[in-house]
Design an enzyme around this catalytic site. Structure first.
Site, PDB file in Angstrom:
ATOM      1  N   SER A 130     -37.123 -29.415  61.525  1.00  0.00           N
ATOM      2  CA  SER A 130     -36.148 -30.469  61.192  1.00  0.00           C
ATOM      3  C   SER A 130     -34.939 -30.339  62.119  1.00  0.00           C
ATOM      4  O   SER A 130     -34.766 -29.318  62.791  1.00  0.00           O
ATOM      5  CB  SER A 130     -35.722 -30.255  59.739  1.00  0.00           C
ATOM      6  OG  SER A 130     -34.532 -30.940  59.436  1.00  0.00           O
ATOM      7  N   TYR A 143     -32.616 -26.179  52.095  1.00  0.00           N
ATOM      8  CA  TYR A 143     -33.424 -26.954  53.055  1.00  0.00           C
ATOM      9  C   TYR A 143     -33.162 -26.442  54.468  1.00  0.00           C
ATOM     10  O   TYR A 143     -34.081 -26.160  55.231  1.00  0.00           O
ATOM     11  CB  TYR A 143     -33.080 -28.439  52.938  1.00  0.00           C
ATOM     12  CG  TYR A 143     -33.949 -29.335  53.783  1.00  0.00           C
ATOM     13  CD1 TYR A 143     -35.189 -29.757  53.322  1.00  0.00           C
ATOM     14  CD2 TYR A 143     -33.537 -29.747  55.047  1.00  0.00           C
ATOM     15  CE1 TYR A 143     -36.003 -30.581  54.106  1.00  0.00           C
ATOM     16  CE2 TYR A 143     -34.337 -30.559  55.831  1.00  0.00           C
ATOM     17  CZ  TYR A 143     -35.563 -30.976  55.361  1.00  0.00           C
ATOM     18  OH  TYR A 143     -36.364 -31.783  56.147  1.00  0.00           O
TER      19      TYR A 143
HETATM   20  N1  LIG Z   1     -38.095 -37.903  56.951  1.00  0.00           N
HETATM   21  C1  LIG Z   1     -37.315 -37.231  57.771  1.00  0.00           C
HETATM   22  O1  LIG Z   1     -36.334 -37.769  58.308  1.00  0.00           O
HETATM   23  C2  LIG Z   1     -37.625 -35.791  58.093  1.00  0.00           C
HETATM   24  C3  LIG Z   1     -36.859 -35.180  59.080  1.00  0.00           C
HETATM   25  C4  LIG Z   1     -37.124 -33.855  59.409  1.00  0.00           C
HETATM   26  C5  LIG Z   1     -38.123 -33.163  58.768  1.00  0.00           C
HETATM   27  N2  LIG Z   1     -38.860 -33.783  57.789  1.00  0.00           N
HETATM   28  C6  LIG Z   1     -39.905 -32.973  57.164  1.00  0.00           C
HETATM   29  O2  LIG Z   1     -41.117 -33.659  57.247  1.00  0.00           O
HETATM   30  C7  LIG Z   1     -41.968 -33.239  56.186  1.00  0.00           C
HETATM   31  C8  LIG Z   1     -42.484 -34.461  55.480  1.00  0.00           C
HETATM   32  O3  LIG Z   1     -41.374 -35.163  54.922  1.00  0.00           O
HETATM   33  P1  LIG Z   1     -41.390 -36.731  54.680  1.00  0.00           P
HETATM   34  O4  LIG Z   1     -40.140 -37.280  55.219  1.00  0.00           O
HETATM   35  O5  LIG Z   1     -42.687 -37.290  55.112  1.00  0.00           O
HETATM   36  O6  LIG Z   1     -41.234 -36.753  53.085  1.00  0.00           O
HETATM   37  P2  LIG Z   1     -42.140 -37.361  51.929  1.00  0.00           P
HETATM   38  O7  LIG Z   1     -41.353 -37.139  50.691  1.00  0.00           O
HETATM   39  O8  LIG Z   1     -42.588 -38.730  52.262  1.00  0.00           O
HETATM   40  O9  LIG Z   1     -43.422 -36.407  51.925  1.00  0.00           O
HETATM   41  C9  LIG Z   1     -43.346 -35.080  51.475  1.00  0.00           C
HETATM   42  C10 LIG Z   1     -44.740 -34.597  51.172  1.00  0.00           C
HETATM   43  O10 LIG Z   1     -44.642 -33.262  50.672  1.00  0.00           O
HETATM   44  C11 LIG Z   1     -45.391 -33.188  49.482  1.00  0.00           C
HETATM   45  N3  LIG Z   1     -44.885 -32.172  48.578  1.00  0.00           N
HETATM   46  C12 LIG Z   1     -43.628 -32.020  48.091  1.00  0.00           C
HETATM   47  N4  LIG Z   1     -43.587 -30.991  47.232  1.00  0.00           N
HETATM   48  C13 LIG Z   1     -44.859 -30.482  47.193  1.00  0.00           C
HETATM   49  C14 LIG Z   1     -45.472 -29.423  46.488  1.00  0.00           C
HETATM   50  N5  LIG Z   1     -44.797 -28.658  45.613  1.00  0.00           N
HETATM   51  N6  LIG Z   1     -46.800 -29.200  46.686  1.00  0.00           N
HETATM   52  C15 LIG Z   1     -47.503 -29.965  47.533  1.00  0.00           C
HETATM   53  N7  LIG Z   1     -46.977 -30.976  48.237  1.00  0.00           N
HETATM   54  C16 LIG Z   1     -45.665 -31.230  48.047  1.00  0.00           C
HETATM   55  C17 LIG Z   1     -45.300 -34.566  48.859  1.00  0.00           C
HETATM   56  O11 LIG Z   1     -46.327 -34.764  47.895  1.00  0.00           O
HETATM   57  C18 LIG Z   1     -45.450 -35.428  50.085  1.00  0.00           C
HETATM   58  O12 LIG Z   1     -46.812 -35.568  50.416  1.00  0.00           O
HETATM   59  C19 LIG Z   1     -41.124 -32.328  55.300  1.00  0.00           C
HETATM   60  O13 LIG Z   1     -41.396 -30.985  55.621  1.00  0.00           O
HETATM   61  C20 LIG Z   1     -39.703 -32.691  55.696  1.00  0.00           C
HETATM   62  O14 LIG Z   1     -38.826 -31.633  55.479  1.00  0.00           O
HETATM   63  C21 LIG Z   1     -38.629 -35.077  57.441  1.00  0.00           C
END
Ligand SMILES: NC(=O)c1ccc[n+]([C@@H]2O[C@H](COP(=O)([O-])OP(=O)(O)OC[C@H]3O[C@@H](n4cnc5c(N)ncnc54)[C@H](O)[C@@H]3O)[C@@H](O)[C@H]2O)c1
Length: 238
Positions: A130, A143
């Protein structure tokens, strides 16, 4: 599921929404069989594709996670995309621990469980870091700590299996439009401040992260190991 023994098999944690779901679709479109595990596996954000199986699994259930991975017929790539943020609640010990468990500890557990398969296939792992791997955050201390940890875990595991041909890399997404970032996108002040610092002046799409993950798993990245690739529209340059 339509599992063909000579086709790649990909496991995506957090594959039921956002970046993980988009990554599952990326690999399935390329012909791989994909197991997308996460919460709300039948929910509105889960990917729909004949070669993707969505499985409801909480990565904090370490025994179930380990068993599910051990029972896979083969594995060519593990994508660790599951992640959450609990915002200011992360100052409470329980929330701090939960975020660390999902975002960091479970990545280590999934990687260890996948190692036997990956050593056999000479496969690879891609973790999701991230912008908070680079910055601290007073709004989300767990986080930020977990994503800083992901970078060092990626570099460490990149050494662990390198000689045996297993590569471990990470992507560091910038501000990507997903269900996780909906709150920020809807907040005009927060969104304006993000866009003003992003040279490309827009939010990224989950598919733009998925394609870099796909590159890291491809033969084109055969000498890329322990790298953390920002996918951020230039946010880190400012
Ligand atoms: N969206 C952004 O801007 C962004 C930026 C940097 C990093 N990220 C990272 O990308 C990854 C995906 O995030 P996203 O934005 O797609 O979010 P999202 O909320 O759309 O997806 C998160 C996923 O993690 C799963 N999850 C959460 N808790 C869980 C658990 N206890 N057991 C199993 N699965 C679990 C959810 O079911 C979902 O499939 C994460 O690691 C997040 O930190 C996102």
């Amino acid at each position: 599921m339509n599992l063909l023994s000579n086709k790649p098999f990909i496991l995506v944690t957090g594959g039921t929404s956002g970046i993980g779901a988009s990554t599952a679709l990326h690999f399935a479109d390329a012909g791989a069989s994909v197991l997308a595990l996460g919460l709300d596996a039948q929910g509105p954000h889960a990917p729909c594709h004949p070669r993707i199986q969505c499985l409801e699994l909480d990565v904090c259930d370490s025994a179930q996670l380990k068993q599910t991975i051990a029972e896979l017929p083969r594995l060519d790539a593990l994508i660790n995309a599951a992640g959450i943020s609990r915002h200011e609640q992360e100052y409470q010990p329980e929330a701090f621990q939960q975020v660390l468990h999902i975002n960091l500890t479970a990545v280590m557990q999934a990687s260890m469980a996948a190692a036997t398969h990956l050593l056999q296939s000479k496969g690879c792992i891609v973790n999701v870091a991230s912008m908070y791997s680079y910055f601290g955050s007073k709004d989300r201390p767990a986080y930020s700590a977990s994503k800083g940890g992901i970078v060092q875990l990626t570099r460490s595991l990149a050494q662990t299996w390198a000689e045996a041909g297993v590569r471990v890399n990470a992507v560091a997404p910038g501000w990507i439009a997903t269900p996780l970032s909906e709150g920020l996108m809807a907040d005009p002040d927060a969104s304006a401040s993000i866009l003003s610092r992003t040279p490309m002046q827009r939010w990224g799409q989950a598919s733009e992260v998925a394609s870099v993950i796909g590159f890291l798993c491809s033969p084109a990245a055969s000498f890329v190991n322990g790298a953390v690739i920002p996918v951020d529209g230039g946010y880190l340059t400012a």
